[in-house]
Design a protein around this motif. Structure first.
Motif, PDB file in Angstrom:
ATOM      1  N   ALA A 108      35.033  47.299  43.171  1.00  0.00           N
ATOM      2  CA  ALA A 108      35.494  46.817  41.868  1.00  0.00           C
ATOM      3  C   ALA A 108      36.244  45.502  41.978  1.00  0.00           C
ATOM      4  CB  ALA A 108      36.392  47.872  41.216  1.00  0.00           C
ATOM      5  N   ASP A 109      36.753  45.174  43.157  1.00  0.00           N
ATOM      6  CA  ASP A 109      37.560  43.967  43.308  1.00  0.00           C
ATOM      7  C   ASP A 109      36.768  42.785  43.846  1.00  0.00           C
ATOM      8  OD1 ASP A 109      37.145  44.936  45.852  1.00  0.00           O
ATOM      9  OD2 ASP A 109      39.210  44.614  46.540  1.00  0.00           O
ATOM     10  N   ARG A 110      35.445  42.868  43.809  1.00  0.00           N
ATOM     11  CA  ARG A 110      34.590  41.773  44.251  1.00  0.00           C
ATOM     12  C   ARG A 110      33.585  41.451  43.144  1.00  0.00           C
ATOM     13  NH1 ARG A 110      37.950  42.092  47.682  1.00  0.00           N
ATOM     14  NH2 ARG A 110      37.719  41.935  49.951  1.00  0.00           N
ATOM     15  N   PRO A 111      33.171  40.175  43.030  1.00  0.00           N
ATOM     16  CA  PRO A 111      32.166  39.827  42.017  1.00  0.00           C
ATOM     17  C   PRO A 111      30.819  40.439  42.329  1.00  0.00           C
ATOM     18  CG  PRO A 111      32.653  37.950  43.432  1.00  0.00           C
ATOM     19  CD  PRO A 111      33.647  39.010  43.773  1.00  0.00           C
ATOM     20  N   ARG A 112      30.068  40.740  41.272  1.00  0.00           N
ATOM     21  CA  ARG A 112      28.745  41.351  41.381  1.00  0.00           C
ATOM     22  C   ARG A 112      27.724  40.406  40.747  1.00  0.00           C
ATOM     23  NH1 ARG A 112      31.200  46.645  38.397  1.00  0.00           N
ATOM     24  NH2 ARG A 112      32.363  47.558  40.166  1.00  0.00           N
ATOM     25  N   TYR A 113      26.686  40.112  41.483  1.00  0.00           N
ATOM     26  CA  TYR A 113      25.724  39.072  41.110  1.00  0.00           C
ATOM     27  C   TYR A 113      24.327  39.672  41.058  1.00  0.00           C
ATOM     28  CZ  TYR A 113      22.744  34.976  42.427  1.00  0.00           C
ATOM     29  OH  TYR A 113      21.754  34.019  42.525  1.00  0.00           O
ATOM     30  N   LEU A 114      23.678  39.584  39.888  1.00  0.00           N
ATOM     31  CA  LEU A 114      22.302  40.057  39.731  1.00  0.00           C
ATOM     32  C   LEU A 114      21.378  38.855  39.859  1.00  0.00           C
ATOM     33  CD1 LEU A 114      20.239  42.240  39.136  1.00  0.00           C
ATOM     34  CD2 LEU A 114      20.709  41.952  36.690  1.00  0.00           C
ATOM     35  N   HIS A 168      38.822  34.126  45.987  1.00  0.00           N
ATOM     36  CA  HIS A 168      39.169  35.479  45.561  1.00  0.00           C
ATOM     37  C   HIS A 168      38.810  35.679  44.099  1.00  0.00           C
ATOM     38  CE1 HIS A 168      42.740  33.158  44.374  1.00  0.00           C
ATOM     39  NE2 HIS A 168      42.982  34.106  43.479  1.00  0.00           N
ATOM     40  N   PHE A 169      38.724  36.935  43.711  1.00  0.00           N
ATOM     41  CA  PHE A 169      38.301  37.317  42.370  1.00  0.00           C
ATOM     42  C   PHE A 169      39.436  38.034  41.654  1.00  0.00           C
ATOM     43  CE2 PHE A 169      35.898  40.513  39.663  1.00  0.00           C
ATOM     44  CZ  PHE A 169      35.475  39.593  38.717  1.00  0.00           C
ATOM     45  N   ASP A 170      39.779  37.545  40.462  1.00  0.00           N
ATOM     46  CA  ASP A 170      40.794  38.179  39.620  1.00  0.00           C
ATOM     47  C   ASP A 170      40.109  38.836  38.429  1.00  0.00           C
ATOM     48  OD1 ASP A 170      43.004  37.458  41.133  1.00  0.00           O
ATOM     49  OD2 ASP A 170      43.287  35.560  40.072  1.00  0.00           O
ATOM     50  N   LEU A 171      40.291  40.132  38.294  1.00  0.00           N
ATOM     51  CA  LEU A 171      39.735  40.878  37.167  1.00  0.00           C
ATOM     52  C   LEU A 171      40.755  40.863  36.034  1.00  0.00           C
ATOM     53  CD1 LEU A 171      37.259  42.566  36.394  1.00  0.00           C
ATOM     54  CD2 LEU A 171      38.462  44.578  37.264  1.00  0.00           C
ATOM     55  N   HIS A 172      40.366  40.336  34.873  1.00  0.00           N
ATOM     56  CA  HIS A 172      41.296  40.182  33.759  1.00  0.00           C
ATOM     57  C   HIS A 172      41.211  41.303  32.734  1.00  0.00           C
ATOM     58  CE1 HIS A 172      41.720  35.520  34.392  1.00  0.00           C
ATOM     59  NE2 HIS A 172      42.259  36.240  35.362  1.00  0.00           N
ATOM     60  N   ALA A 173      40.025  41.814  32.483  1.00  0.00           N
ATOM     61  CA  ALA A 173      39.880  42.870  31.472  1.00  0.00           C
ATOM     62  C   ALA A 173      38.584  43.626  31.708  1.00  0.00           C
ATOM     63  CB  ALA A 173      39.880  42.272  30.060  1.00  0.00           C
ATOM     64  N   THR A 174      38.553  44.873  31.260  1.00  0.00           N
ATOM     65  CA  THR A 174      37.341  45.678  31.317  1.00  0.00           C
ATOM     66  C   THR A 174      37.084  46.289  29.946  1.00  0.00           C
ATOM     67  OG1 THR A 174      38.539  47.672  32.006  1.00  0.00           O
ATOM     68  CG2 THR A 174      37.678  46.243  33.755  1.00  0.00           C
ATOM     69  N   ASP A 175      35.824  46.600  29.700  1.00  0.00           N
ATOM     70  CA  ASP A 175      35.422  47.272  28.470  1.00  0.00           C
ATOM     71  C   ASP A 175      34.251  48.175  28.852  1.00  0.00           C
ATOM     72  OD1 ASP A 175      34.818  48.140  25.957  1.00  0.00           O
ATOM     73  OD2 ASP A 175      34.350  46.169  25.118  1.00  0.00           O
ATOM     74  N   GLY A 176      34.540  49.456  29.074  1.00  0.00           N
ATOM     75  CA  GLY A 176      33.543  50.327  29.679  1.00  0.00           C
ATOM     76  C   GLY A 176      33.300  49.863  31.099  1.00  0.00           C
ATOM     77  N   ALA A 177      32.039  49.708  31.479  1.00  0.00           N
ATOM     78  CA  ALA A 177      31.719  49.206  32.814  1.00  0.00           C
ATOM     79  C   ALA A 177      31.802  47.689  32.899  1.00  0.00           C
ATOM     80  CB  ALA A 177      30.311  49.669  33.209  1.00  0.00           C
ATOM     81  N   ALA A 178      31.801  47.012  31.761  1.00  0.00           N
ATOM     82  CA  ALA A 178      31.799  45.548  31.738  1.00  0.00           C
ATOM     83  C   ALA A 178      33.158  44.995  32.136  1.00  0.00           C
ATOM     84  CB  ALA A 178      31.415  45.049  30.350  1.00  0.00           C
ATOM     85  N   ARG A 179      33.127  43.797  32.733  1.00  0.00           N
ATOM     86  CA  ARG A 179      34.361  43.160  33.194  1.00  0.00           C
ATOM     87  C   ARG A 179      34.352  41.677  32.839  1.00  0.00           C
ATOM     88  NH1 ARG A 179      34.404  45.030  38.711  1.00  0.00           N
ATOM     89  NH2 ARG A 179      33.603  43.041  39.478  1.00  0.00           N
ATOM     90  N   THR A 180      35.541  41.112  32.699  1.00  0.00           N
ATOM     91  CA  THR A 180      35.686  39.664  32.622  1.00  0.00           C
ATOM     92  C   THR A 180      36.821  39.256  33.538  1.00  0.00           C
ATOM     93  OG1 THR A 180      35.948  37.738  31.164  1.00  0.00           O
ATOM     94  CG2 THR A 180      37.246  39.679  30.610  1.00  0.00           C
ATOM     95  N   GLY A 181      36.662  38.111  34.168  1.00  0.00           N
ATOM     96  CA  GLY A 181      37.667  37.655  35.117  1.00  0.00           C
ATOM     97  C   GLY A 181      37.401  36.237  35.538  1.00  0.00           C
ATOM     98  N   VAL A 182      37.988  35.857  36.672  1.00  0.00           N
ATOM     99  CA  VAL A 182      37.822  34.510  37.213  1.00  0.00           C
ATOM    100  C   VAL A 182      37.600  34.607  38.712  1.00  0.00           C
ATOM    101  CG1 VAL A 182      38.903  32.268  37.612  1.00  0.00           C
ATOM    102  CG2 VAL A 182      39.242  33.424  35.422  1.00  0.00           C
ATOM    103  N   LEU A 183      36.560  33.946  39.191  1.00  0.00           N
ATOM    104  CA  LEU A 183      36.306  33.821  40.619  1.00  0.00           C
ATOM    105  C   LEU A 183      36.854  32.469  41.061  1.00  0.00           C
ATOM    106  CD1 LEU A 183      35.068  34.716  43.283  1.00  0.00           C
ATOM    107  CD2 LEU A 183      32.846  33.877  42.463  1.00  0.00           C
ATOM    108  N   HIS A 184      37.837  32.495  41.937  1.00  0.00           N
ATOM    109  CA  HIS A 184      38.485  31.278  42.401  1.00  0.00           C
ATOM    110  C   HIS A 184      37.815  30.790  43.686  1.00  0.00           C
ATOM    111  CE1 HIS A 184      41.819  31.947  39.567  1.00  0.00           C
ATOM    112  NE2 HIS A 184      41.752  33.217  39.926  1.00  0.00           N
TER     113      HIS A 184
END
Length: 382
Positions: free
Chosen positions: A239-245, A5-21
């Motif tokens: 928004a609640d899933r990781p996005r991979y380029l 699962h993915f935990d979103l910790h913070a956002t800044d505009g469209a950018a996000r930081t979190g942890v993928l477990h």
């Protein structure tokens, strides 16, 4: 076993930081995945890759199915044990390599029949077989099989390919089944057509995936076009899933994509550049073949924590490059991967503190991207 699962910790505009477990450990995002195509990050020991700050590496289904073979890897205990890397591994489905490397290929609804670029042997890759190989390897993040049309295809060609990719995505997800602690990612295609990207994203969301990748970029289009495509694609991703380029990229590519909400990246650039005498710095790239470094006693970057910078001079690195010594590839690859991981750490910290735009604007290499590729000594980001 930790749930995937993915935990979103913070956002800044469209950018996000979190942890993928994952079942094999946590992945801090935004994350850069060093590429270990054939069960090795070239010129690096696994523990050295970890020391750079990497939480996850990438392996490739196509290359590993050709040699040594997925069944053999499984017999020997799985890819983690085989490669000496106990943390998470993402495996690309092999679709891009089948399309770009195979000598001959025939695509049907069932899958792709192709000849190996290694020895000409004939193989068949279906969505089910791709997922079977990834399960045998034991990868923690498994990618659906997709069709990868070449850049510049017509709308009609891209639309037909996209329809096939969505059908294959559904079959891939069904073949993935239930694997505790592991995840399955869908791949958004659609070229540079906004309505096709939206259709792809909506179709994948309807199937339901643990994460969503953006494919079909970094294949020859200019950076501005890549960013424009992300601008109209990312808003359609959950928004609640990781996005991979996938397959990106240059440091400036990564910064621009993070600003647009991307969480995960991979690229051969830092390792390939290391084997070709290029070192990434905060002011751009250095070419260690250049004679200007022959008598330079200073490091690549006096504040860098990697062994190449802590223990060796530019003069030594220049010498080993010219002498074609293996240590040159080792040290420069270690430096480049450290640079990439330090960049990711800086981006994560800036997002958490709500100052990403300021941080990105202050990165000297963003401006240096349009200058000659031989930066000057510097002390890293301010």
């Amino acid at each position: 076993m930790t749930d995937f699962h993915f935990d979103l910790h913070a956002t800044d505009g469209a950018a996000r930081t979190g942890v993928l477990h994952t079942g094999r450990g946590d992945i801090r995002t935004p994350a850069f995945m060093p590429v270990g195509t054939a069960a090795t990050v070239k010129a690096m020991m696994p523990e050295s890759v970890r020391e750079t700050g990497a939480d996850i590496i990438l392996g490739n289904t196509y290359h590993l199915m050709l040699r040594p073979g997925a069944e053999r890897v499984a017999k020997l205990g799985g890819l983690h044990k085989f490669a000496g890397w106990e943390r998470p591994i993402l495996t690309d489905s092999g679709g891009f390599q089948v399309m770009s490397l195979a000598k001959l290929r025939k695509i049907t609804e069932e899958g792709v029949r192709f000849q190996s670029h290694v020895d000409g042997a004939t193989f068949f890759m279906s969505p089910e077989r791709s997922m079977e190989i990834q399960r045998l390897l034991g990868s923690d993040i498994q990618m659906v099989l997709d069709e990868c049309p070449a850049f510049g295809g017509t709308e009609a060609v891209i639309e037909k390919s996209l329809a096939m990719t969505l059908r294959w995505a559904k079959r891939s997800k069904e073949a993935f089944g239930e694997q505790p602690g592991r995840g399955c990612f869908g791949i958004v295609q659609g070229g540079t057509f906004a309505h096709l990207r939206e259709r792809s994203a909506l179709g994948l969301k309807e199937i339901g995936f643990d994460g969503y990748a953006v494919g079909g970029l970094a294949v020859g289009e200019p950076q501005e076009m890549m960013f424009e495509t992300l601008d109209f694609t990312v808003p359609h991703l959950p928004a609640d899933r990781p996005r991979y380029l996938m397959g990106v990229g240059k440091p400036s590519d990564i910064v621009g994509a993070v600003l647009r909400g991307i969480d995960m990246f991979d690229c051969v650039l830092p390792t390939r550049s290391g084997r070709n005498a290029q070192a990434f710095t905060w002011n751009g790239t250095l070419n260690l073949r250049n004679a200007r470094h022959a008598e330079d006693p200073g490091p690549i970057d006096e504040n860098c924590r990697c062994p190449a910078c802590r223990k060796f001079s530019r003069a030594y690195l220049h010498h080993t490059v010219k002498a074609q010594e293996i240590i040159a590839s080792m040290l420069l690859t270690w430096h480049n991967l450290t640079f990439y991981q330090d960049l990711m750490a800086g981006l994560r910290g800036a997002i958490a503190e709500g100052r990403l735009k300021e941080y990105a604007a202050g990165l000297p290499f963003i401006a240096a991207a349009h200058e000659p590729a031989d930066g000057e000594p510097n002390s890293g980001p301010k």
